[in-house]
Design an enzyme around this catalytic site. Structure first.
Site, PDB file in Angstrom:
ATOM      1  N   GLU A 180       8.561  16.020  15.477  1.00 55.11           N
ATOM      2  CA  GLU A 180       9.153  15.672  14.186  1.00 55.11           C
ATOM      3  C   GLU A 180       8.595  16.634  13.138  1.00 55.11           C
ATOM      4  O   GLU A 180       7.451  16.503  12.704  1.00 55.11           O
ATOM      5  CB  GLU A 180       8.824  14.225  13.795  1.00 55.11           C
ATOM      6  N   GLU A 228       8.421   1.275  11.687  1.00 52.74           N
ATOM      7  CA  GLU A 228       9.562   2.188  11.610  1.00 52.74           C
ATOM      8  C   GLU A 228       8.951   3.581  11.584  1.00 52.74           C
ATOM      9  O   GLU A 228       8.289   3.952  10.618  1.00 52.74           O
ATOM     10  CB  GLU A 228      10.374   1.867  10.353  1.00 52.74           C
ATOM     11  N   LYS A 267       0.879  -1.177   0.000  1.00 53.78           N
ATOM     12  CA  LYS A 267       0.000   0.000   0.000  1.00 53.78           C
ATOM     13  C   LYS A 267       0.914   1.224   0.000  1.00 53.78           C
ATOM     14  O   LYS A 267       1.412   1.652   1.038  1.00 53.78           O
ATOM     15  CB  LYS A 267      -0.878  -0.014   1.264  1.00 53.78           C
ATOM     16  N   ALA A 307       1.993   8.563  15.063  1.00 54.25           N
ATOM     17  CA  ALA A 307       0.542   8.535  15.329  1.00 54.25           C
ATOM     18  C   ALA A 307      -0.123   7.429  14.503  1.00 54.25           C
ATOM     19  O   ALA A 307      -0.934   6.643  15.033  1.00 54.25           O
ATOM     20  CB  ALA A 307      -0.072   9.890  14.980  1.00 54.25           C
ATOM     21  N   GLY A 347       1.399   4.831  13.196  1.00 52.81           N
ATOM     22  CA  GLY A 347       1.943   3.557  13.696  1.00 52.81           C
ATOM     23  C   GLY A 347       1.182   3.058  14.906  1.00 52.81           C
ATOM     24  O   GLY A 347       0.878   1.861  15.032  1.00 52.81           O
ATOM     25  N   CYS A 390      13.340  10.317   8.340  1.00 52.85           N
ATOM     26  CA  CYS A 390      13.129  10.002   9.757  1.00 52.85           C
ATOM     27  C   CYS A 390      14.443  10.019  10.545  1.00 52.85           C
ATOM     28  O   CYS A 390      14.428  10.140  11.755  1.00 52.85           O
ATOM     29  CB  CYS A 390      12.421   8.660   9.907  1.00 52.85           C
TER      30      CYS A 390
HETATM   31  P1  NAD Z   1       1.370   8.728   7.667  1.00 52.62           P
HETATM   32  O1  NAD Z   1       2.153   8.024   8.707  1.00 52.62           O
HETATM   33  O2  NAD Z   1      -0.047   9.033   7.976  1.00 52.62           O
HETATM   34  O3  NAD Z   1       1.403   7.905   6.289  1.00 52.62           O
HETATM   35  C1  NAD Z   1       2.294   6.862   5.998  1.00 52.62           C
HETATM   36  C2  NAD Z   1       1.537   5.711   5.336  1.00 52.62           C
HETATM   37  O4  NAD Z   1       0.534   5.223   6.225  1.00 52.62           O
HETATM   38  C3  NAD Z   1       0.807   6.085   4.046  1.00 52.62           C
HETATM   39  O5  NAD Z   1       0.891   5.003   3.135  1.00 52.62           O
HETATM   40  C4  NAD Z   1      -0.626   6.247   4.524  1.00 52.62           C
HETATM   41  O6  NAD Z   1      -1.573   6.058   3.499  1.00 52.62           O
HETATM   42  C5  NAD Z   1      -0.730   5.157   5.559  1.00 52.62           C
HETATM   43  N1  NAD Z   1      -1.807   5.331   6.553  1.00 52.62           N
HETATM   44  C6  NAD Z   1      -2.299   6.495   7.039  1.00 52.62           C
HETATM   45  N2  NAD Z   1      -3.290   6.256   7.934  1.00 52.62           N
HETATM   46  C7  NAD Z   1      -3.414   4.904   8.028  1.00 52.62           C
HETATM   47  C8  NAD Z   1      -4.256   4.024   8.785  1.00 52.62           C
HETATM   48  N3  NAD Z   1      -5.162   4.496   9.634  1.00 52.62           N
HETATM   49  N4  NAD Z   1      -4.102   2.704   8.631  1.00 52.62           N
HETATM   50  C9  NAD Z   1      -3.173   2.201   7.794  1.00 52.62           C
HETATM   51  N5  NAD Z   1      -2.365   2.973   7.032  1.00 52.62           N
HETATM   52  C10 NAD Z   1      -2.469   4.314   7.152  1.00 52.62           C
HETATM   53  O7  NAD Z   1       2.172  10.040   7.290  1.00 52.62           O
HETATM   54  P2  NAD Z   1       1.651  11.405   6.632  1.00 52.62           P
HETATM   55  O8  NAD Z   1       0.350  11.867   7.193  1.00 52.62           O
HETATM   56  O9  NAD Z   1       1.744  11.228   5.163  1.00 52.62           O
HETATM   57  O10 NAD Z   1       2.800  12.389   7.139  1.00 52.62           O
HETATM   58  C11 NAD Z   1       2.649  13.012   8.394  1.00 52.62           C
HETATM   59  C12 NAD Z   1       3.931  13.042   9.171  1.00 52.62           C
HETATM   60  O11 NAD Z   1       4.401  11.718   9.360  1.00 52.62           O
HETATM   61  C13 NAD Z   1       5.115  13.739   8.497  1.00 52.62           C
HETATM   62  O12 NAD Z   1       5.085  15.100   8.647  1.00 52.62           O
HETATM   63  C14 NAD Z   1       6.270  13.089   9.213  1.00 52.62           C
HETATM   64  O13 NAD Z   1       6.479  13.743  10.438  1.00 52.62           O
HETATM   65  C15 NAD Z   1       5.798  11.684   9.471  1.00 52.62           C
HETATM   66  N6  NAD Z   1       6.343  10.710   8.494  1.00 52.62           N
HETATM   67  C16 NAD Z   1       7.370   9.933   8.894  1.00 52.62           C
HETATM   68  C17 NAD Z   1       7.929   9.049   8.004  1.00 52.62           C
HETATM   69  C18 NAD Z   1       9.091   8.201   8.412  1.00 52.62           C
HETATM   70  O14 NAD Z   1       9.839   7.723   7.554  1.00 52.62           O
HETATM   71  N7  NAD Z   1       9.273   7.934   9.690  1.00 52.62           N
HETATM   72  C19 NAD Z   1       7.438   8.927   6.712  1.00 52.62           C
HETATM   73  C20 NAD Z   1       6.336   9.704   6.337  1.00 52.62           C
HETATM   74  C21 NAD Z   1       5.809  10.598   7.239  1.00 52.62           C
END
Ligand code: NAD
Length: 483
Positions: A386, A252, A177, A233, A235, A285
């Protein structure tokens, strides 16, 4: 891609199909706001179809294939990715905004990840334990089954490879996904996998909304494991969703990684490490978003660091000399800018950056200048959250004990650096800092052959290296009687 904007289909059971409700979303180039593609948006019923296909592929063959045959396919996929490097790099740059040179490097690196797991999976056997004269113990690694791989937008093709390569190498089937912003390379890798001979259903690619497709995946009873990279959040929400049926879960997550600079360090080298935070426009990250600097060298360090920050070349991601492109989206731009405004309001000193570059050529893109805050105190939002942008908080300290306290004073623990010429101090700091990855006199974080993951709220489990095989297998203990 730029001219035909009819929705790109999902990849389910080896077939390209539209979303069951016909919905799609535009993919926007953050460098100029142009729509570069439309991509189908998977529904919960599409997820169900993909899980059924992945389950059938698992029980009807893939789970029982010889590891050598799986390795041959993974090597063929690596070769195909290299053959298509330029196309994949362009897709990655157009959807993330990262410089084209970085995208080329990341595509090549993703190919290496598939090759690495093709190699080590073949030798990942079990143990023989001579329990008694009457029998022996044996351990086997068994595949887990259908795995959901949820990927973020900052390093799309790379993080997909980190999960997919060990997942398939160990005999599992997968549903990838990708993130809403960046599904293009995932779909293309799915097509290339079919071209080299992966059976239908072994790899399914489902672009879609996190709260819809991602949620359906993490609550589906036939999905046995979720591997996720993204925000802490999300995660946490995924971990709760997986608790229902005790799905395996590896996470991660975010970071607020410190770089601790002592007065006895090579200050010029430490202050030159600005790309440790600006690389990928800070959307990393492992980005060293906090520099903790011993007070006696604090002002000299700030002067050098600010000068080096001003020298970073921000520009068009397609230009070969660009070091940082735009942020990945306008949502991300507003999030970063919000934190910067909060930093100013809380009394930190803005030394450089804090805005979109004024040059007219940046007007339509999500560009943000490299930003340095001095006089930051450890409790400020810019020192705790972050930000995921090109923003660094420089914090003074007076003693080794205080440096450890500040370094460990966030909920995160992913990466860290220590700069000192004192070997004993380096070792004490490496032991004291709560972090999954630490470098001494360097900002490096990720090595294909080394475990990668976080302490505390930075995650659970270790990707990369041989430990990733543990994340995608179950260990079975067998007693074999000799009587
Ligand atoms: P997110 O964590 O919401 O998204 C990452 C992935 O999770 C995407 O594929 C998204 O579609 C999926 N996702 C979102 N909600 C979900 C749910 N309820 N169930 C299952 N999958 C879900 O990140 P974001 O909103 O795109 O970015 C927000 C913040 O997250 C960024 O500003 C950053 O601080 C952080 N981030 C961290 C990393 C990292 O590598 N650690 C990567 C992306 C974003």
């Amino acid at each position: 891609m730029a001219t035909d904007l009819s929705p790109l289909p999902l990849l389910i059971d080896g077939k390209s199909i539209p979303a069951s409700d016909g919905s799609s979303r535009p993919i926007i180039n953050p460098a100029n706001g142009a729509t570069i593609a439309n991509v189908s948006d998977a529904t919960a019923s599409d997820v169900d179809a993909a899980v059924t296909a992945a389950h059938s592929a698992f029980v009807n063959g893939w789970g029982k294939t010889k590891v050598g045959d799986r390795a041959t396919l993974l090597r063929a996929l690596a070769a195909k990715i290299r053959e298509n490097q330029e196309e994949l790099a362009l897709l990655e740059t157009q959807s993330t905004g990262k410089p084209i040179g970085s995208s080329r490097g990341e595509v090549g690196y993703a190919a290496k990840v598939y090759e690495y797991y093709a190699g080590i999976a073949s030798s990942a056997g079990g143990e023989t334990v001579p329990l008694s004269a009457n029998g022996i113990g044996l351990t086997f690694r068994e595949p887990i089954g259908v795995c959901g791989l949820i990927v973020p937008w900052n390093f799309p093709i790379v993080i997909m490879a980190w999960k997919l390569a060990p997942c398939l190498a160990m005999g599992n089937t997968a549903i990838v996904k990708p993130a809403e912003l960046t599904p293009l390379t995932a779909l293309r890798v799915g097509e290339l996998a079919l071209e080299v001979g992966f059976p239908a259903g072994v790899l399914n690619v489902l672009p879609g909304a996190g709260p819809v497709a991602g949620k359906a995946l993490s609550t589906h009873p036939r999905v046995r494991k979720i591997s996720f990279t993204g925000s802490t959040a999300t995660g946490s929400a995924i971990m709760s969703a997986c608790a229902g049926d005790i799905k395996r879960v590896s996470l991660e997550l975010g970071g607020k990684s410190p770089s601790v600079v002592f007065a006895d360090a090579d200050i010029e080298k430490a202050a030159a490490s600005v790309m440790s935070i600006y690389d990928n426009t800070g959307q990393d990250c492992c980005g060293r978003s906090r520099y903790l600097v011993e007070r006696s060298i604090y002002s000299e360090f700030i002067d050098r660091f600010v000068a080096n920050s001003k020298a970073v070349r921000i520009g068009d991601p397609m230009a070969s000399d660009t070091e940082i492109g735009p942020l990945a989206s306008s949502v991300q731009w507003n999030r970063v800018d919000g934190y910067v405004k909060q930093g100013v309001a809380e009394g930190a000193k803005l030394c450089t950056g804090g805005k979109k570059p004024s040059n007219e050529s940046f007007a339509a893109g999500c560009y943000y200048e490299p930003t340095v805050f001095a006089d930051v105190t450890p409790g400020m939002a810019i020192a705790q959250k972050e930000i995921f942008g090109p923003v660094v908080a420089v914090i003074p300290f007076d003693s080794e004990t205080e440096a450890v306290e500040i370094a460990n004073g966030t909920p995160y623990g992913l990466s860290a650096s220590v700069w000192t010429r004192d070997g004993g101090r380096a070792l004490r700091m490496v032991r004291a800092i709560e972090s999954g990855v630490i470098s001494v006199n360097s900002s490096s974080s990720v090595h294909l052959e080394m475990p990668f993951g976080g302490f505390k709220q930075s995650g659970i489990g270790r990707e990369l290296g041989p430990t990733a095989l543990d994340l995608f297998s179950e260990v079975k203990s067998v007693f074999f009687s000799a009587e």
